[in-house]
Enzyme design. Structure first.
Site, PDB file in Angstrom:
ATOM      1  N   LYS A   9       0.832  -1.194   0.000  1.00 21.49           N
ATOM      2  CA  LYS A   9       0.000   0.000   0.000  1.00 21.49           C
ATOM      3  C   LYS A   9       0.869   1.248   0.000  1.00 21.49           C
ATOM      4  CE  LYS A   9      -2.266   1.100   3.858  1.00 21.49           C
ATOM      5  NZ  LYS A   9      -3.336   1.279   4.873  1.00 21.49           N
ATOM      6  N   SER A  25      -5.180   3.965 -16.726  1.00 13.59           N
ATOM      7  CA  SER A  25      -4.233   3.409 -15.768  1.00 13.59           C
ATOM      8  C   SER A  25      -3.898   4.438 -14.707  1.00 13.59           C
ATOM      9  CB  SER A  25      -2.939   2.976 -16.456  1.00 13.59           C
ATOM     10  OG  SER A  25      -2.362   4.105 -17.082  1.00 13.59           O
ATOM     11  N   TYR A  58      -4.497  -0.425 -13.476  1.00 13.89           N
ATOM     12  CA  TYR A  58      -3.185  -1.069 -13.490  1.00 13.89           C
ATOM     13  C   TYR A  58      -2.101   0.010 -13.478  1.00 13.89           C
ATOM     14  CZ  TYR A  58      -3.369   0.077 -18.452  1.00 13.89           C
ATOM     15  OH  TYR A  58      -3.486   0.748 -19.641  1.00 13.89           O
TER      16      TYR A  58
END
Length: 115
Positions: A9, A25, A58
């Site tokens: 994270k 993205s 992504y």
């Protein structure tokens, strides 16, 4: 049994750009990617602390040392420059492995630099 757990994270990064006219993205500074154990094209969840939006996309590597956090394509509509986001990656693993697994969590400063 396999379960999905948080792998890494980036906690409270600041959005530096939002580019609507892009394929889609999130572009992330390579220094932050490496510190958070993220690789190019890895699926991530992005949580916007300012408006509550959540999205999946992504990762695209951004220029090293720039602090870039740029939401591209349709995701650009869910953020504004300056918003604070949390970027989370997940991994699937056996339950016993998951019990011992320690996720990588990084806390960049207000300029998205590593402390």
């Amino acid at each position: 049994m396999f379960i999905e757990v948080m792998k890494s994270k980036i906690h409270r990064a600041r959005v530096t750009q939002a580019e609507l006219n892009y394929v889609g993205s999130i572009t992330i500074d390579q220094d932050l990617m490496e510190a958070a154990d993220l690789i190019a094209n890895e699926k991530v969840q992005v949580v916007n602390n300012n408006n509550g939006a959540r999205l999946e996309t992504y990762v695209i590597p951004g220029e090293r040392g720039t602090g870039t956090i740029c939401l591209n394509g349709a995701a650009a509509r869910l953020v504004q420059v300056g918003d604070i986001v949390i970027i989370i990656s997940y991994a699937t693993m056996e339950r016993e492995e998951a019990k011992a697994f320690k996720p990588m969590v990084i806390f960049p400063d207000e300029n998205n630099r590593l402390l």
